[in-house]
Motif scaffolding. Structure first.
Motif, short mmCIF file in Angstrom:
data_model
loop_
_atom_site.label_atom_id
_atom_site.label_comp_id
_atom_site.label_asym_id
_atom_site.label_seq_id
_atom_site.Cartn_x
_atom_site.Cartn_y
_atom_site.Cartn_z
N GLY A 151 -25.78 -53.75 81.77
CA GLY A 151 -26.31 -52.74 81.06
C GLY A 151 -27.46 -52.18 81.57
N GLU A 152 -27.67 -51.04 81.31
CA GLU A 152 -28.65 -50.04 81.87
C GLU A 152 -30.07 -50.34 81.43
OE1 GLU A 152 -28.12 -46.08 81.02
OE2 GLU A 152 -25.99 -46.15 81.46
N ASP A 153 -30.13 -51.07 80.15
CA ASP A 153 -31.67 -51.59 79.90
C ASP A 153 -32.06 -52.75 80.58
OD1 ASP A 153 -31.53 -49.42 77.72
OD2 ASP A 153 -30.65 -50.81 76.45
N HIS A 154 -31.23 -53.66 81.03
CA HIS A 154 -31.63 -54.77 81.93
C HIS A 154 -31.93 -54.41 83.19
CE1 HIS A 154 -31.20 -57.47 78.43
NE2 HIS A 154 -29.88 -56.78 78.15
N LEU A 155 -31.92 -53.31 83.69
CA LEU A 155 -32.21 -52.85 84.94
C LEU A 155 -33.64 -52.36 85.14
CD1 LEU A 155 -29.30 -50.61 86.13
CD2 LEU A 155 -29.54 -53.09 86.58
N ARG A 156 -34.17 -52.01 84.04
CA ARG A 156 -35.55 -51.52 84.05
C ARG A 156 -36.55 -52.68 84.29
NH1 ARG A 156 -35.76 -46.25 83.07
NH2 ARG A 156 -34.27 -45.43 81.61
N GLY A 157 -37.39 -52.53 85.39
CA GLY A 157 -38.54 -53.45 85.64
C GLY A 157 -37.83 -54.83 86.25
N ARG A 158 -36.67 -54.67 86.87
CA ARG A 158 -36.25 -55.79 87.19
C ARG A 158 -35.74 -55.61 88.67
NH1 ARG A 158 -33.88 -57.74 82.93
NH2 ARG A 158 -34.98 -59.48 82.68
N ALA A 159 -35.67 -56.61 89.51
CA ALA A 159 -35.25 -56.34 90.91
C ALA A 159 -33.74 -57.16 90.99
CB ALA A 159 -35.93 -56.96 91.89
N ILE A 160 -32.83 -56.51 91.41
CA ILE A 160 -31.50 -57.26 91.29
C ILE A 160 -30.97 -57.19 92.91
CG2 ILE A 160 -29.15 -57.14 90.65
CD1 ILE A 160 -30.20 -56.00 87.86
N GLN A 161 -30.46 -58.25 93.28
CA GLN A 161 -29.64 -58.24 94.58
C GLN A 161 -28.23 -58.30 94.29
OE1 GLN A 161 -30.42 -61.27 97.55
NE2 GLN A 161 -30.76 -59.56 99.17
N LEU A 162 -27.27 -57.47 94.64
CA LEU A 162 -25.76 -57.98 94.66
C LEU A 162 -25.37 -58.09 96.16
CD1 LEU A 162 -25.04 -54.56 92.75
CD2 LEU A 162 -25.02 -57.00 91.79
N ARG A 163 -24.60 -59.15 96.13
CA ARG A 163 -23.99 -59.58 97.24
C ARG A 163 -22.42 -59.38 96.98
NH1 ARG A 163 -26.98 -61.79 101.41
NH2 ARG A 163 -28.99 -62.18 100.76
N ASP A 164 -21.74 -59.92 98.06
CA ASP A 164 -20.22 -59.71 97.72
C ASP A 164 -19.47 -60.37 96.49
OD1 ASP A 164 -19.03 -58.36 100.14
OD2 ASP A 164 -20.40 -59.68 101.11
N ARG A 165 -19.90 -61.72 96.35
CA ARG A 165 -19.40 -62.71 95.19
C ARG A 165 -20.42 -63.14 94.26
NH1 ARG A 165 -15.45 -63.79 99.26
NH2 ARG A 165 -13.50 -62.96 98.18
N ALA A 166 -21.74 -62.77 94.49
CA ALA A 166 -22.90 -63.42 93.59
C ALA A 166 -24.00 -62.19 93.51
CB ALA A 166 -23.61 -64.33 94.50
N TRP A 167 -24.80 -62.68 92.56
CA TRP A 167 -25.99 -61.87 92.14
C TRP A 167 -27.13 -62.43 91.90
CZ3 TRP A 167 -27.65 -59.90 87.21
CH2 TRP A 167 -26.91 -60.68 86.15
N GLN A 168 -28.46 -61.91 91.82
CA GLN A 168 -29.61 -62.40 91.58
C GLN A 168 -30.64 -61.55 91.00
OE1 GLN A 168 -31.42 -63.97 94.85
NE2 GLN A 168 -33.08 -65.17 93.66
N ALA A 169 -31.20 -61.85 89.98
CA ALA A 169 -32.09 -60.97 89.24
C ALA A 169 -33.35 -61.46 89.17
CB ALA A 169 -31.54 -60.48 87.77
N TYR A 170 -34.41 -60.75 89.40
CA TYR A 170 -36.09 -61.31 89.20
C TYR A 170 -36.58 -60.18 88.28
CZ TYR A 170 -40.57 -62.83 89.98
OH TYR A 170 -41.85 -63.33 89.80
#
Length: 121
Positions: A96-115
């Motif tokens: 969701g768009e709201d959770h992108l604000r102020g957060r760093a997200i890394q997308l990989r092929d089969r995984a992802w990580q948020a900070y």
């Protein structure tokens, strides 16, 4: 939502984001080519735009600093425009768009990580 494409992010993503109702700013059009990462983040803050990049360093350095409007790093083993767009679309639909604000997200092929991490509860 506003997005800022870093110099290394595929331009082909822009029409798809705009069709979905997003405003897209391309750093190649408004910034100075070869600018340092801080210039990109400054423009993103001024435009209240989530930065889209394939530069993995952003996640581990600038993504850990508080106060940025948001950052999405797409770090695929064999990136193509289609794969990058598919992962980005998946993220927007999943998180969701709201959770992108102020957060760093890394997308990989089969995984992802948020900070900071998302509460999956």
């Amino acid at each position: 939502m506003n997005f800022l494409l870093d110099e290394n992010f595929p331009k082909a993503v822009r029409p798809a984001l705009e069709r979905a109702g997003h405003r897209v700013i391309d750093f190649r059009e408004v910034g100075i080519r070869g600018s340092d990462d801080e210039a990109i983040m400054t423009l993103a803050a001024q435009e209240d735009a989530v930065v889209l990049t394939t530069d993995r360093d952003f996640f581990h350095t600038l993504g850990r600093e508080p106060g940025h409007p948001g950052l999405v790093v797409v770090a695929l083993k064999q990136p193509t425009r289609e794969k990058i767009l598919a992962r980005l679309t998946w993220l927007i639909e999943r998180v969701g768009e709201d959770h992108l604000r102020g957060r760093a997200i890394q997308l990989r092929d089969r995984a992802w990580q948020a900070y900071p991490p998302l509460d999956e509860g």
